[in-house]
Design an enzyme around this catalytic site. Sequence first.
Site, PDB file in Angstrom:
ATOM      1  N   ASP A  81       0.815  -1.214   0.000  1.00  0.00           N
ATOM      2  CA  ASP A  81       0.000   0.000   0.000  1.00  0.00           C
ATOM      3  C   ASP A  81       0.847   1.261   0.000  1.00  0.00           C
ATOM      4  O   ASP A  81       0.451   2.289  -0.562  1.00  0.00           O
ATOM      5  CB  ASP A  81      -0.935   0.007   1.212  1.00  0.00           C
ATOM      6  CG  ASP A  81      -2.148  -0.884   1.002  1.00  0.00           C
ATOM      7  OD1 ASP A  81      -2.044  -1.837   0.203  1.00  0.00           O
ATOM      8  OD2 ASP A  81      -3.188  -0.635   1.629  1.00  0.00           O
ATOM      9  N   CYS A 122       1.166  -8.278   5.221  1.00  0.00           N
ATOM     10  CA  CYS A 122       0.779  -6.885   5.035  1.00  0.00           C
ATOM     11  C   CYS A 122      -0.711  -6.682   4.792  1.00  0.00           C
ATOM     12  O   CYS A 122      -1.499  -7.611   4.862  1.00  0.00           O
ATOM     13  CB  CYS A 122       1.639  -6.257   3.951  1.00  0.00           C
ATOM     14  SG  CYS A 122       3.333  -5.950   4.556  1.00  0.00           S
ATOM     15  N   ASP A 123      -1.060  -5.449   4.450  1.00  0.00           N
ATOM     16  CA  ASP A 123      -2.393  -4.889   4.656  1.00  0.00           C
ATOM     17  C   ASP A 123      -3.560  -5.738   4.164  1.00  0.00           C
ATOM     18  O   ASP A 123      -4.518  -5.973   4.887  1.00  0.00           O
ATOM     19  CB  ASP A 123      -2.469  -3.516   3.990  1.00  0.00           C
ATOM     20  CG  ASP A 123      -1.609  -2.491   4.694  1.00  0.00           C
ATOM     21  OD1 ASP A 123      -0.661  -2.898   5.387  1.00  0.00           O
ATOM     22  OD2 ASP A 123      -1.867  -1.293   4.560  1.00  0.00           O
ATOM     23  N   LYS A 124      -3.551  -6.165   2.907  1.00  0.00           N
ATOM     24  CA  LYS A 124      -4.718  -6.886   2.370  1.00  0.00           C
ATOM     25  C   LYS A 124      -4.506  -8.386   2.350  1.00  0.00           C
ATOM     26  O   LYS A 124      -5.432  -9.137   2.049  1.00  0.00           O
ATOM     27  CB  LYS A 124      -5.029  -6.404   0.944  1.00  0.00           C
ATOM     28  CG  LYS A 124      -5.237  -4.908   0.838  1.00  0.00           C
ATOM     29  CD  LYS A 124      -6.274  -4.416   1.834  1.00  0.00           C
ATOM     30  CE  LYS A 124      -6.305  -2.909   1.893  1.00  0.00           C
ATOM     31  NZ  LYS A 124      -5.073  -2.298   2.380  1.00  0.00           N
ATOM     32  N   CYS A 195       5.376  -2.413   8.346  1.00  0.00           N
ATOM     33  CA  CYS A 195       5.756  -1.109   8.893  1.00  0.00           C
ATOM     34  C   CYS A 195       5.537  -1.051  10.400  1.00  0.00           C
ATOM     35  O   CYS A 195       4.564  -1.570  10.930  1.00  0.00           O
ATOM     36  CB  CYS A 195       5.005   0.003   8.182  1.00  0.00           C
ATOM     37  SG  CYS A 195       5.457   0.138   6.441  1.00  0.00           S
ATOM     38  N   GLU A 491      -6.774   4.715  -0.014  1.00  0.00           N
ATOM     39  CA  GLU A 491      -6.358   5.277   1.269  1.00  0.00           C
ATOM     40  C   GLU A 491      -5.989   6.743   1.077  1.00  0.00           C
ATOM     41  O   GLU A 491      -5.479   7.129   0.032  1.00  0.00           O
ATOM     42  CB  GLU A 491      -5.161   4.509   1.828  1.00  0.00           C
ATOM     43  CG  GLU A 491      -5.523   3.113   2.306  1.00  0.00           C
ATOM     44  CD  GLU A 491      -4.354   2.402   2.954  1.00  0.00           C
ATOM     45  OE1 GLU A 491      -3.207   2.883   2.811  1.00  0.00           O
ATOM     46  OE2 GLU A 491      -4.580   1.367   3.596  1.00  0.00           O
ATOM     47  N   SER A 517      -4.960   5.020   5.633  1.00  0.00           N
ATOM     48  CA  SER A 517      -3.880   4.128   6.006  1.00  0.00           C
ATOM     49  C   SER A 517      -3.876   3.971   7.515  1.00  0.00           C
ATOM     50  O   SER A 517      -4.317   4.856   8.252  1.00  0.00           O
ATOM     51  CB  SER A 517      -2.542   4.728   5.551  1.00  0.00           C
ATOM     52  OG  SER A 517      -1.472   4.136   6.234  1.00  0.00           O
TER      53      SER A 517
END
Length: 615
Positions: A81, A122-124, A195, A491, A517
């Site tokens: 992202d 990570c995110d998704k 992150c 985002e 985010s």
Amino acid sequence: MPKLRSATSTEGRNMAGARALWRATGVKDNDFGKPIIAIANSFTQFVPGHVHLKDMGSLVAGAIEEAGGIAKEFNTIAVDDGIAMGHGGMLYSLPSRELIADSVEYMVNAHCADALVCISNCDKITPGMLMASLRLNIPVIFVSGGPMEAGKTKLSDQLIKLDLVDAMVAGADSRVSDADSEQIERSACPTCGSCSGMFTANSMNCLTEALGLSLPGNGSMLATHADRRELFLEAGRRIMDLATRYYQHDDESALPRNIANFKAFENAMTLDIAMGGSSNTVLHLLASAQEGEVDFTMDDIDRLSRLVPHLCKVAPSTPKYHMEDVHRAGGVMGILGELDRANLLHNDVYHVAGSNLADVLARFDIVQTDDAAVHKFFSAGPAGIPTTKAFSQDCRWDSVDNDRKEGCIRSREFAFSQEGGLAVLSGNVALDGCIVKTAGVEVENHTFIGSARVFESQDDAVAGILGGEVVAGDVVVIRYEGPKGGPGMQEMLYPTSYLKSRGLGTKCALITDGRFSGGTSGLSIGHVSPEAAAGGTIGLVQTGDRIEIDIPARSIKLAISDIELAARRTAMEALGKDAWKPLGRVRQVSMALKAYALLATSADKGAVRDTSKLV
């Protein structure tokens, strides 16, 4: 007794062809009849949170085979992202969640796998795999790549801790010199891993612990630390235990829908509120609940948000603490332990790490246990050496942080705030609700009245902010960026970061039918539902309108009369095929994204696909 799913492709003379192909992958005569365990990896060299995962599947596979199973690995896509941010690439981020879920389902069902290990980060990727796991309902365990070490650098003779957001803000702030900006950029993301703050990736990996689907430490143990290796090995052993319990003993408590039930979803959301997790987690929990046929809704989130205090404050809500500090304070188990003592948790739910959550907490909550091995596990710390290698260091803190009065994790009595870190707001702007990460909002901004400054896209908003169109007291409205209207629900980290860089971070509000985010802080209100493209009121807001935000009252209001609002809606509907579309926006939308938009629902439904439209 349930029959192995894999027997469909391994038993009987008519499956000679399938067995021949299995043999070509390395399966031997004495392997047939063993459970086939799928390993869904997500290694990619594009994403720091996944760059170190290439060999993780082999680790898990070795443990599975030692325990008597057949391990077969495959890979999913993984979108970064941060790299996709600020340009058309962000349109693909949320839709990639559905692709990941579908790809896991396709591989597992096409090959009749008996159980599943999800290697995500990570995110998704974690949400996509979670959705697939609950859709499939076969034994599953999650093990993530782990968080990145926090960045550290010295500016003006002062040592500061950094993360990705600091690099973005500094890069846009004309008051920061080129040299300092470059130094921050080079220091912000020093290692492999997700992150380093309580952003979406780490939030979701923490929530898998609360859902009962991953081992203690999964959400907080650093990617670089040698101790994380054992999580992968134990995941391989545990999935074989889960498969044995289900297929040989008909124990349905080993299935994800019986582990991640309604109570477990309440636990996960309670944790999320207590730790001030990313607002994106709301989307993903709602979507996952639907896949698991769990009746968990925005109403439940609203109810919990009024009960749960803010017990753990982490970047981006404070520069003091990052995930390495959460781990030192006992990780997710430490937060859950405090919630349990506050009688805010269902501790009787099943868990892959023990018979139930109470059992797991008794063994892994550092306040409850004096077990030296557990305290050593949570003392694992950063090395401060840039690297893309997993398990590359074995540094430890001198002691764990069990200070529940002034430490990273607090007891209810000494909470950062008795109000939780997330809240659901509703009103005529958002009839079906919207989300604000209260953990990142200054107390003086919990009530805010301002003048709307409307933008039809994130790109226009960025140009407006950097061009000086936005001033103190404005409520920046970014619309037609929802799941359908974007499409893809971008985002809005750049607009919020640029507001900060211009000194407006605490002087403006931002509302959008897009999302934020996990790195966002400030009065940023997202997931406005219904979205503009679905006929939501946010599509009727005009520049200059008065908008009233009241977090304690959980309200957000467009201060115009019902008569005026109805007149605007009538005028919009009169536009026919041009109604509920952004004015003057030029955006290339691919066929893949158009297909996603046709089925996408608003954020209050988790932005899942509405397959009833296919009937």
